[in-house]
Design a protein around this motif. Structure first.
Motif, PDB file in Angstrom:
ATOM      1  N   UNK A 244       0.828  -1.208   0.000  1.00 11.48           N
ATOM      2  CA  UNK A 244       0.000   0.000   0.000  1.00 11.48           C
ATOM      3  C   UNK A 244       0.858   1.253   0.000  1.00 11.48           C
ATOM      4  N   UNK A 245       1.861   1.280   0.850  1.00 13.35           N
ATOM      5  CA  UNK A 245       2.746   2.443   0.934  1.00 13.35           C
ATOM      6  C   UNK A 245       3.460   2.665  -0.392  1.00 13.35           C
ATOM      7  N   UNK A 246       3.896   1.587  -1.031  1.00 15.96           N
ATOM      8  CA  UNK A 246       4.536   1.704  -2.344  1.00 15.96           C
ATOM      9  C   UNK A 246       3.568   2.333  -3.344  1.00 15.96           C
ATOM     10  N   UNK A 247       2.303   1.911  -3.277  1.00 13.90           N
ATOM     11  CA  UNK A 247       1.292   2.505  -4.151  1.00 13.90           C
ATOM     12  C   UNK A 247       1.132   3.994  -3.905  1.00 13.90           C
ATOM     13  N   UNK A 248       1.082   4.375  -2.622  1.00 12.56           N
ATOM     14  CA  UNK A 248       0.989   5.798  -2.275  1.00 12.56           C
ATOM     15  C   UNK A 248       2.181   6.575  -2.837  1.00 12.56           C
ATOM     16  N   UNK A 249       3.355   6.000  -2.667  1.00 16.54           N
ATOM     17  CA  UNK A 249       4.580   6.684  -3.104  1.00 16.54           C
ATOM     18  C   UNK A 249       4.580   6.885  -4.619  1.00 16.54           C
ATOM     19  N   UNK A 250       4.140   5.860  -5.349  1.00 18.04           N
ATOM     20  CA  UNK A 250       4.087   5.969  -6.819  1.00 18.04           C
ATOM     21  C   UNK A 250       3.162   7.102  -7.239  1.00 18.04           C
ATOM     22  N   UNK A 251       1.960   7.163  -6.626  1.00 14.44           N
ATOM     23  CA  UNK A 251       1.021   8.231  -6.952  1.00 14.44           C
ATOM     24  C   UNK A 251       1.610   9.592  -6.591  1.00 14.44           C
ATOM     25  N   UNK A 252       2.258   9.667  -5.433  1.00 16.78           N
ATOM     26  CA  UNK A 252       2.848  10.934  -4.983  1.00 16.78           C
ATOM     27  C   UNK A 252       3.950  11.394  -5.935  1.00 16.78           C
ATOM     28  N   UNK A 253       4.788  10.468  -6.379  1.00 13.90           N
ATOM     29  CA  UNK A 253       5.872  10.829  -7.299  1.00 13.90           C
ATOM     30  C   UNK A 253       5.313  11.304  -8.630  1.00 13.90           C
ATOM     31  N   UNK A 254       4.335  10.574  -9.147  1.00 14.83           N
ATOM     32  CA  UNK A 254       3.721  10.970 -10.422  1.00 14.83           C
ATOM     33  C   UNK A 254       3.086  12.354 -10.295  1.00 14.83           C
ATOM     34  N   UNK A 255       2.370  12.586  -9.182  1.00 13.31           N
ATOM     35  CA  UNK A 255       1.720  13.885  -8.967  1.00 13.31           C
ATOM     36  C   UNK A 255       2.746  15.002  -8.867  1.00 13.31           C
ATOM     37  N   UNK A 256       3.861  14.732  -8.174  1.00  8.28           N
ATOM     38  CA  UNK A 256       4.898  15.754  -8.023  1.00  8.28           C
ATOM     39  C   UNK A 256       5.556  16.078  -9.356  1.00  8.28           C
ATOM     40  N   UNK A 257       5.863  15.045 -10.120  1.00 12.17           N
ATOM     41  CA  UNK A 257       6.501  15.259 -11.428  1.00 12.17           C
ATOM     42  C   UNK A 257       5.562  16.020 -12.364  1.00 12.17           C
ATOM     43  N   UNK A 258       4.291  15.649 -12.351  1.00 12.78           N
ATOM     44  CA  UNK A 258       3.323  16.252 -13.272  1.00 12.78           C
ATOM     45  C   UNK A 258       2.878  17.645 -12.829  1.00 12.78           C
ATOM     46  N   UNK A 259       2.640  17.815 -11.517  1.00  8.93           N
ATOM     47  CA  UNK A 259       2.006  19.036 -11.024  1.00  8.93           C
ATOM     48  C   UNK A 259       2.904  19.936 -10.189  1.00  8.93           C
ATOM     49  N   UNK A 260       4.079  19.438  -9.780  1.00 12.40           N
ATOM     50  CA  UNK A 260       4.963  20.187  -8.896  1.00 12.40           C
ATOM     51  C   UNK A 260       4.186  20.621  -7.649  1.00 12.40           C
ATOM     52  N   UNK A 261       3.564  19.657  -6.995  1.00 15.13           N
ATOM     53  CA  UNK A 261       2.661  19.905  -5.878  1.00 15.13           C
ATOM     54  C   UNK A 261       3.338  20.678  -4.760  1.00 15.13           C
ATOM     55  N   UNK A 262       4.553  20.340  -4.443  1.00 10.17           N
ATOM     56  CA  UNK A 262       5.236  20.947  -3.291  1.00 10.17           C
ATOM     57  C   UNK A 262       5.351  22.461  -3.401  1.00 10.17           C
ATOM     58  N   UNK A 263       5.447  22.958  -4.598  1.00  7.32           N
ATOM     59  CA  UNK A 263       5.576  24.406  -4.766  1.00  7.32           C
ATOM     60  C   UNK A 263       4.277  25.153  -4.489  1.00  7.32           C
ATOM     61  N   UNK A 264       3.158  24.407  -4.427  1.00  4.95           N
ATOM     62  CA  UNK A 264       1.858  25.040  -4.176  1.00  4.95           C
ATOM     63  C   UNK A 264       1.410  24.894  -2.731  1.00  4.95           C
ATOM     64  N   UNK A 265       2.184  24.197  -1.919  1.00  4.85           N
ATOM     65  CA  UNK A 265       1.795  23.974  -0.525  1.00  4.85           C
ATOM     66  C   UNK A 265       2.174  25.166   0.348  1.00  4.85           C
TER      67      UNK A 265
END
Length: 199
Positions: free
Chosen positions: A178-199
């Motif tokens: 499950x954690x691996x799944x979360x990490x994959x989604x988080x990495x994809x979201x970060x690469x695509x959306x640069x989420x951290x810069x909007x937090x």
């Protein structure tokens, strides 16, 4: 949830189904409330809108947010009732036939596939991360793996002995999977959306 206990009455799985089902119901209810707010006032700022990227409004107002012609959260309000009921019945001593577990597994697999599709749409099409939607994803992912691996292990799902042994070995690793799944989604979201810069 240990592999050694899957052949007995699945108490740990039952508790997990209840807890995750309740969390899913709460998230679905909150999304329903927010959808009602947008219908009452299209300009309303929702409590789950934190930034341009982390928000619910865009998801709720999109075509993907009402895939069957009505708001997706209503699906959650109905669907997450099932694991709560199955978990509670199991704790009460109910023992379900293999066909029941297969049908239940098919429903959860459908929810899992739907969540993956919504995650893809959210990241690549809508360019947002909906907080309550992510809560739904976070409980659906481990629920799918836990129920599927348990059903393969005990033979509720017909499978070769090799696959059943592999499922039994993997069953205790559901949290890690499950954690691996979360990490994959988080990495994809970060690469695509640069989420951290909007937090």
């Amino acid at each position: 949830m240990t592999a050694s206990g899957v052949h007995k009455r699945p108490i740990a799985l039952a508790i997990f189904l209840i807890v995750s089902g309740v969390i899913g119901l709460v998230a679905s209810f909150q999304l329903t409330v927010e959808k009602i707010r947008t219908l009452e006032n299209p300009d309303a700022v929702l409590s789950c809108d934190f930034s341009l990227i982390v928000q619910c409004a865009k998801n709720l107002d999109s075509a993907q947010g009402a895939i069957l012609g009505f708001p997706n959260p209503l699906i959650g309000l109905i669907g997450f009732t099932a694991p709560v009921v199955v978990g509670a019945a199991t704790l009460a001593g109910a023992r379900f036939a293999s066909w029941f577990w297969v049908v239940f597994n098919i429903g959860i697999a459908g929810a899992f596939a739907f969540c993956l599709w919504l995650a893809y749409q959210s990241i690549f099409d809508l360019a947002t991360l909906c907080p309550w939607c992510m809560v739904v994803w976070s409980v659906t992912i481990p629920m799918f793996w836990a129920v599927t691996l348990r059903n393969l292990t005990v033979g509720a799902i017909a499978a070769p002995r090799t696959l059943r042994r592999a499922a039994a070995a993997a069953y205790s690793w559901v949290p890690v999977i499950t954690i691996v799944g979360y990490i994959i989604i988080a990495i994809v979201a970060q690469i695509r959306l640069d989420v951290l810069s909007y937090l």
